[in-house]
Scaffold this motif. Structure first.
Motif, short mmCIF file in Angstrom:
data_model
loop_
_atom_site.label_atom_id
_atom_site.label_comp_id
_atom_site.label_asym_id
_atom_site.label_seq_id
_atom_site.Cartn_x
_atom_site.Cartn_y
_atom_site.Cartn_z
N LEU B 96 0.92 -1.07 -0.11
CA LEU B 96 -0.17 -0.03 -0.06
C LEU B 96 0.93 1.19 0.02
O LEU B 96 0.48 2.24 -0.74
N MET B 97 1.75 1.29 0.66
CA MET B 97 2.82 2.53 0.91
C MET B 97 3.69 2.64 -0.26
O MET B 97 3.89 3.73 -0.80
N ILE B 98 4.06 1.48 -0.72
CA ILE B 98 4.87 1.65 -2.18
C ILE B 98 4.03 2.29 -3.14
O ILE B 98 4.58 2.95 -4.04
N ILE B 99 2.63 1.64 -3.23
CA ILE B 99 1.83 2.25 -4.35
C ILE B 99 1.46 3.51 -4.13
O ILE B 99 1.60 4.44 -4.99
N ALA B 100 1.54 3.86 -3.01
CA ALA B 100 1.13 5.53 -2.56
C ALA B 100 2.52 6.36 -3.07
O ALA B 100 2.13 7.43 -3.84
N GLN B 102 4.55 5.62 -5.34
CA GLN B 102 4.74 5.59 -6.64
C GLN B 102 3.78 6.51 -7.28
O GLN B 102 4.29 7.18 -8.43
#
Lengths: 153, 152
Positions: B96-100, B102
């Motif tokens: 979730l945080m990596i997607i955010a 990115q």
């Protein structure tokens, strides 16, 4: 806050790691405009192998366990390489870039939640709480707006 | 169409799968060593498939700018960070945080490079993502306060 400062560090670190992914998309995507999609995945794996060796030589990280892990744990790179091939197929379909990214986010999020709940692959088990699902809905909702209306990835 | 949609979902599943397997390897070794094996094994696999199918050096790859070759070095840090994070905050929070990160950095890159896009959609999208990150953060803190005896 002061009882768990490390927690915020993890969130910030993960957010910055996502920024690295944007750079990778930019760099590798530029390679793909000049060479083949294979080339755009082959080069970063080649230079990455060399870079990782250099990092290891400089950092000399301690091995967590003396015992050898099972062989399957070395196959993460195969899974990553197949990802590139799958997305290069879907990019050229009616899904295009936005559909490929949007469905990829969904697959990634759902499988991550299942893996956490079941403690898959020898990683610690974690049960998400209702707040986690609200966070997922907000982040994925915002991402979908950017993908379909913002002119991003 | 459904076939390609399934492939796209599968690609996302494989991103998560790869991060979990690398994270498991890092549990026994180190985050950087897991990143090394990820790249070496991936390199062998891609080389084999490319030799089988051909066309690895098609196009004009040497014409690409030098900085496009930096993706591998960034990728090494990316994979190592994923392995480091997944054992600490779990697969879902990591994803979730990596997607955010990115998505938000993608908007920043687009704005810096002057890529066209809808301003309002960008504001709404980034706003929702930041709100989601805030919710994830406060949620975690609340859970962890209970066993520490901080009930009120």
């Amino acid at each position: 806050m002061q009882d768990r400062p490390a927690n915020s560090i993890h969130f910030v670190a993960a957010f910055l790691t996502g920024g690295l992914l944007s750079l990778m998309v930019l760099f590798n995507g530029t390679l793909a405009t000049y060479g083949s999609l294979f080339f755009a995945s082959w080069v970063p794996h080649l230079t990455g192998t060399v870079a990782a060796l250099l990092f290891l030589a400089v950092m000399r990280p301690k091995r967590a366990e003396a015992a050898r892990p099972p062989l399957w744990v070395y196959l993460g790179g195969v899974s990553g390489a197949i990802t590139v091939m799958l997305t290069s197929a879907t990019l050229n379909s009616a899904l295009a870039l936005s559909g490929t990214i949007a469905l990829g986010l969904a697959g990634q999020m759902i499988f991550s939640l299942i893996a956490d709940m079941r403690g898959m692959f020898g990683l610690p088990q974690r049960m998400p709480v209702s707040r986690d699902f609200v966070a997922v809905a907000l982040v994925i909702g915002g991402s979908l707006i950017l993908i379909f209306f913002g002119g991003a990835p | 169409m459904i076939f390609y949609a399934a492939l796209a979902v599968l690609a996302g599943v494989l991103v998560s799968l790869s991060r979990q397997i690398n994270g498991r390897l890092a549990l026994s070794t180190s985050a950087m060593e897991s990143s090394f094996w990820n790249h070496l094994v991936g390199l062998v696999f891609i080389t084999a498939v490319a030799l089988l199918i051909g066309g690895l050096f098609a196009g004009d790859p040497l014409a690409s700018p030098w900085w496009a070759y930096l993706g591998g070095t960034v990728g090494v840090i990316f994979i190592a960070m994923g392995s480091w994070l997944i054992q600490r905050i779990g697969a879902a929070q990591t994803a979730l945080m990596i997607i955010a990160g990115q998505m938000v950095s993608g908007v920043v890159l687009d704005v810096v490079m002057g890529a066209p896009g809808n301003v309002w959609a960008r504001i709404a999208g980034v706003g929702l993502i930041l709100a989601g990150m805030l919710v994830a953060q406060t949620g975690k803190r609340k859970i962890r306060q209970v066993p520490a005896g901080a009930k009120r």
